[in-house]
Design a protein around this motif. Structure first.
Motif, mmCIF file in Angstrom:
data_model
loop_
_atom_site.group_PDB
_atom_site.id
_atom_site.type_symbol
_atom_site.label_atom_id
_atom_site.label_comp_id
_atom_site.label_asym_id
_atom_site.label_seq_id
_atom_site.Cartn_x
_atom_site.Cartn_y
_atom_site.Cartn_z
ATOM 1 N N PRO A 492 -0.009 5.337 11.095
ATOM 2 C CA PRO A 492 -0.863 5.988 11.965
ATOM 3 C C PRO A 492 -1.143 7.349 11.424
ATOM 4 N N HIS A 493 -1.942 7.530 10.523
ATOM 5 C CA HIS A 493 -2.059 8.783 9.565
ATOM 6 C C HIS A 493 -3.357 8.627 8.804
ATOM 7 N N GLN A 494 -4.144 9.466 8.763
ATOM 8 C CA GLN A 494 -5.498 9.501 8.001
ATOM 9 C C GLN A 494 -5.096 9.609 6.428
ATOM 10 N N ARG A 495 -5.372 8.399 5.797
ATOM 11 C CA ARG A 495 -5.210 8.335 4.389
ATOM 12 C C ARG A 495 -6.148 7.586 3.412
ATOM 13 N N LEU A 496 -6.660 8.121 2.364
ATOM 14 C CA LEU A 496 -7.710 7.417 1.582
ATOM 15 C C LEU A 496 -6.934 7.367 0.347
ATOM 16 N N VAL A 497 -6.753 6.204 -0.205
ATOM 17 C CA VAL A 497 -6.071 6.025 -1.488
ATOM 18 C C VAL A 497 -6.818 5.270 -2.614
ATOM 19 N N ILE A 498 -6.810 5.491 -3.801
ATOM 20 C CA ILE A 498 -7.933 4.794 -5.001
ATOM 21 C C ILE A 498 -6.727 4.148 -5.677
ATOM 22 N N GLY A 499 -6.722 2.966 -5.815
ATOM 23 C CA GLY A 499 -6.022 2.336 -7.024
ATOM 24 C C GLY A 499 -4.737 1.475 -6.284
ATOM 25 N N ALA A 500 -4.532 1.661 -5.131
ATOM 26 C CA ALA A 500 -3.248 1.027 -4.495
ATOM 27 C C ALA A 500 -3.496 0.994 -2.938
ATOM 28 N N CYS A 501 -2.574 0.603 -2.133
ATOM 29 C CA CYS A 501 -2.461 0.725 -0.551
ATOM 30 C C CYS A 501 -0.932 1.172 -0.035
ATOM 31 N N TRP A 502 -1.077 2.217 0.741
ATOM 32 C CA TRP A 502 0.048 2.550 1.286
ATOM 33 C C TRP A 502 0.524 1.683 2.450
ATOM 34 N N GLU A 503 1.930 1.106 2.022
ATOM 35 C CA GLU A 503 2.623 0.508 2.913
ATOM 36 C C GLU A 503 3.535 1.618 3.831
ATOM 37 N N PRO A 504 3.640 1.678 5.004
ATOM 38 C CA PRO A 504 4.592 2.288 5.790
ATOM 39 C C PRO A 504 5.882 1.556 5.974
ATOM 40 N N GLU A 505 6.921 2.270 6.186
ATOM 41 C CA GLU A 505 8.386 1.470 6.422
ATOM 42 C C GLU A 505 8.222 0.574 7.586
#
Length: 956
Positions: A492-505
């Protein structure tokens, strides 16, 4: 009585005879159909069955007899005029059919007509005769072998390659004028010339009986004859001439391995003299594939050598795109951890290794591109430069998903999420419009371009629920659209990632009660991308038009076909969207050869990227006999794009010196640095003028219209001091023209593809301003421009700015101190003011600052020395008079009333600046007063300055 009885008897007999002649009760009868044969040049028709007419009234005289036959027209309305029927025996009814004149089979083979029999009636006069029904007679004219065979040609010529056996070299043909198959058909041919290595069959096909050698005998000549089935020989024999050619090798003839292309030539034919030799092999389909390899040129081919942002502007794209992988700068530092690779088109290429190479776009930038209407564009190359295509992976090998971009955006009180990924040869867009309420949707495309390890341009236009994908300018529809159902929610956070994806715990927790679980922003990057990315931009709002997408991708070089109107029948031409592969298909060799010679290479760039483009020609033949069909090897060559004539960008109309009063620089608008700037672009190329009666060659220069993409103004020496000086640029004018600016203390860079006139207007408006009370005396600037993303640069124009200070301002202690400091550092004062034209030059009003200080100090010192000299002379005179008794004191007194030293501070700048340079710090050591009352008058003294040991003294 007896006489009466005799008369009665006679009357009875006559009555009986009369009653007997009236007994013609029946019609004659004949067959209904007859088949007849008549020999050519004869007239008797043989009928089957024979012609007989029967009458049931027989054997009565007349009534039972057949008096004749009548011939009528046949079904076609003709035929009766050529035939007649006669009665051979009236009592038996036998008849004969014959032609009135001999028949010709060649004119008409068959005749048809009808025949009818009639009896003799009731008496000699044929009264009350009766007719039979009409019978059809078919007469066939039998042919007679009266004609001999005749050859269609008197001479037949053919050629054949040596060393091979052929089923047919040439076919001769003879015809016969007879009408029947027996005599008109040619039964066999014969070679009448003995001892020749050829044979002929009954159809006239001639073939060789042994491999022939062109060196042994080049031409073979022999005669042939023909026989019809009636054994008639041809009237005249035919001659056959066979030429043996040297050994034939099937393949392409006229192939040129190296082809040169001069930039600016438009389209040139690649194979102007190429033709296919099949060595007389009969083929029914030919397919040739021409492949131009341009993967090593930029991003797959030669495109505009401008930056991606400039190309977007030239293609008419709507402004407002956000660069997610910008060049590294203090304001855009999130790409610092990404390694970059060199690119031939000067674009910025980032490498991703699937693990540590990740770019996290700041939240301030990510919030700009939020929403469900946006266009995502990027250049992609899977696996990098040294990785084999993923299609070569063994079957069954599991391919991990690689995420190119992963974005979670906050929309008021909710979050939306999307990610673009590749998986094997599939491209997928995962879109979740509302992670707390809506269900996610996945769009899937199966594309060969995703896994071929080549550069490809992707443009994804999202206008949810509509999604449009363009790959290299071609539209592709999703292969699959499905709902993934309930899946773990993103962070539940705004995030823009290039080259991967953020996986929260808390990935394993599902959404409960349509609320976002609150948790700490901890996790890891997963599904890393392995490959190269460039030009990743997002433009929020409406999607890009198709024309803009095509323009962004459009290759400026490729294969083409010269003139489609000259394409022969049965020929087909196909060119792929990138124009790197051209396929020709046809069934006629001559038409195919003409089509191959129409294949061209085009490059619309004026300054094409020089280098080698490999060429391949692959040919596939199909024959009636697949086993003996020819197989041609692949031809390889290369196209060399020569170095284009470099444009000469000339900057002129400025300096090299600019002198203005310091007060003008201290004004609110400052002073324009380049008010008369002129930019000219030209091409210089060698031309041969020997044909014009002149020796050698020359360089000709043609002015051309160019598009610049950057200019830079740089202060030389120390950087700009923001507290004392600044460069002013009209930002509104730059924004209207779509140009960008980088303004630092070290330089000003204006970028963007625009015309020369626009850059002239912008550069002429640059102003230099000083703060109030600044004690500068000079400043130097350097101006340069470039085009094609820095590929071609202009000359460096250097401008020296001189600040003219008034004398009053120089007496200010701070000014004097600053002047002395400036004077003590000659490395910062290298130019001269020679040749300047000063505005409003009034005497004693404006002088160069450093020269004024030096002159004032030296004049003061000189006045002191003169006064001391005068006092010394007077003291000597006084002592002399005192020793002589003080006689005539007033007559020999020194009169210094006329002592005057004239100094003109507004002499030429050359003399003053020269004096200033030579008098640095040692005026008192290099000056002497020449006291010569005999040579000069007392009212003017001459001051001589020694400029050096070898220099002549300068007088002023």
């Amino acid at each position: 009585m007896a006489r009466m009885s005799f008369l009665s008897f006679l009357l009875f007999c006559l009555t009986s005879v009369a009653h007997g002649n009236k007994a013609n009760k029946h019609k004659p009868w004949i067959e209904t159909e007859y088949q007849g044969i008549v020999m050519e040049n004869d007239n008797t028709v043989l009928l089957n069955p024979p012609l007989f007419a029967l009458d049931k009234d027989a054997p009565l005289h007349y009534a039972g007899e057949i008096c004749g036959f009548r011939v009528h027209n046949g079904p076609s309305g003709s035929g009766s005029a050529q035939f007649e029927a006669v009665v051979l025996d009236r009592s038996t009814g036998e008849g004969l059919v014959r032609s009135k004149e001999p028949l010709d089979c060649e004119s008409q083979k068959e005749h048809s007509f009808t025949i009818q029999a009639y009896d003799c009636g009731e008496g000699p006069d044929g009264a009350n005769s009766k007719k039979s029904h009409k019978a059809t007679v078919h007469v066939r004219v039998n042919d007679v072998n009266e004609f001999s065979p005749v050859f269609v040609e008197h001479r037949y010529e053919a050629s054949m390659p040596e060393g091979r056996l052929f089923d047919r070299i040439v076919r001769v043909e003879a015809v016969d004028a007879d009408c029947s198959p027996q005599y008109s058909q040619i039964c066999f041919y014969d070679i009448i010339t003995p001892n020749v290595p050829f044979t002929i069959d009954n159809d006239g096909n001639i073939k060789n009986t042994e491999p022939l050698d062109s060196k042994r005998q080049r031409v073979h000549s022999f005669w042939v004859t023909a026989f019809d089935c009636g054994k008639n020989r041809a009237q005249a024999d035919a001659q056959v001439i066979v030429t043996v050619k040297p050994s034939c090798k099937p393949g392409w003839i006229g192939w040129t391995k190296r082809i040169e292309y001069t930039p600016g030539s438009g389209s040139i034919p690649l194979f102007p003299n190429l033709h296919l030799e099949t060595c007389e092999e009969t083929v029914w389909n030919i397919q040739a594939t021409v492949e131009l390899q341009t993967a090593h040129i930029g991003k797959g081919c030669d495109r505009d050598s401008y930056s991606d942002r400039s190309v977007r502007r030239l293609c008419g794209a709507v402004r407002g795109e956000v660069d997610l992988l910008p060049p590294l700068s203090p304001a855009t530092n999130w790409t610092a951890a990404l390694p970059t690779l060199p690119s031939s088109d000067s674009s910025l290429v980032f490498s991703f290794n699937g693990s540590t190479h990740v770019a996290v776009v700041p939240e301030s930038v990510a919030s700009i591109v939020s929403g469900d209407h946006f266009t995502l564009q990027l250049w992609m190359r899977r696996g990098g430069a040294s990785t084999q295509p993923t299609t070569n992976q063994a079957r069954g090998t599991r391919k991990e998903e690689e995420t190119i971009i992963c974005s979670t955006v906050k929309n008021d009180d909710s979050y939306s999420h999307y990610s673009l990924s590749v998986h094997g040869c599939r491209l997928s867009l995962f879109y979740w419009p509302d992670v707390s309420a809506a269900r996610p949707v996945k769009f899937l495309w199966k594309l060969e371009q995703v896994c071929d390890s080549e550069w490809h341009h992707l443009s994804l236009s999202v206008q949810f629920p509509s999604v449009t994908l363009y790959v290299d300018g071609v539209t592709f529809d999703p292969a699959l659209i499905h709902d993934n159902g309930a899946i773990p929610n993103p962070a539940p956070h705004q995030r823009l990632v290039i080259g991967a994806c953020w996986e929260p715990e808390e990935k394993t927790k599902d959404i409960l009660n349509n609320t976002m679980p609150e948790s700490k922003d901890t996790g890891k990057f997963v599904n890393g991308y392995k490959g190269l990315l460039s030009g990743v931009t997002v433009r929020p709002g409406n999607v890009e038009p198709h024309s803009v997408v095509e323009c962004l991708y459009a290759c400026r070089e490729g294969l083409d076909f010269g003139d489609l109107e000259t394409l022969g029948s049965g020929m087909k031409v196909h060119v792929n969207p990138s124009q790197s592969v051209l396929v020709l298909e046809g069934d006629d060799i001559e038409s195919f050869n003409r089509a191959v010679q129409q294949v061209t290479y085009r490059n619309s760039l004026r300054f094409a990227t020089p280098g080698v483009r490999p060429l391949k020609l692959t040919t596939t033949l199909r024959c009636f006999s697949e086993e003996s069909c020819l197989s041609l090897r692949q031809l390889e060559g290369y196209l060399v794009v020569l170095q284009p004539d470099a444009p000469q960008i000339s900057l002129s109309g400025v300096g090299p010196h600019l002198a203005r009063p310091a007060a003008e620089f201290e004004g609110p608008q400052g002073v324009p640095l380049f008010p008369e700037l002129r930019i000219v672009c030209s091409l210089s190329h060698a031309v041969n003028i020997a044909a014009q009666g002149m020796e050698g060659g020359a360089l000709m220069s043609d002015a051309v219209a160019h598009t610049l993409d950057g200019c830079e103004v740089q202060p030389l020496g120390e950087e700009l001091n923001p507290e004392r000086e600044e460069l002013l640029v009209d930002m509104e004018a730059l924004k209207e023209r779509g140009l960008e600016i980088i303004n630092t203390m070290a330089y000003i860079a204006i970028t963007g593809a625009e015309s020369i006139s626009v850059y002239e207007d912008v550069l002429r408006s640059i102003r230099y301003r000083l703060a109030k009370g600044s004690a500068r005396f000079e400043r130097r600037f350097r101006l340069s421009c470039s085009e094609m993303n820095g590929r071609y640069t202009s000359n460096e124009l250097t401008l020296e700015v001189n600040f003219l200070h008034s004398l009053d301002s120089l007496y200010h202690p701070s000014h004097l101190l600053a002047s002395q400091q400036q004077f003590l550092h000659p490395s910062h004062h290298t130019g001269e003011l020679s040749g300047h034209t000063l505005p409003n030059p009034h005497r004693n009003s404006v002088v160069p600052g450093a020269a004024t200080v030096i002159i004032m100090v030296c004049v003061g010192f000189l006045v002191v020395m003169v006064i001391l000299g005068v006092f010394r002379i007077r003291s000597i005179h006084r002592r002399g008079e005192g020793a002589r008794g003080g006689g005539k004191e007033g007559s020999n007194q020194w009169d210094d009333s006329a002592l005057t030293i004239i100094v003109n501070p507004m002499e030429s700048y050359e003399n003053r600046m020269g004096i200033a340079a030579d008098m640095e710090g040692d005026c008192d050591d290099e000056e002497e007063v020449v006291d010569s009352p005999d040579d000069i008058s007392d009212d003017q003294r001459i001051i001589i300055k020694k400029e050096g040991r070898d220099s002549a003294p300068r007088r002023y």
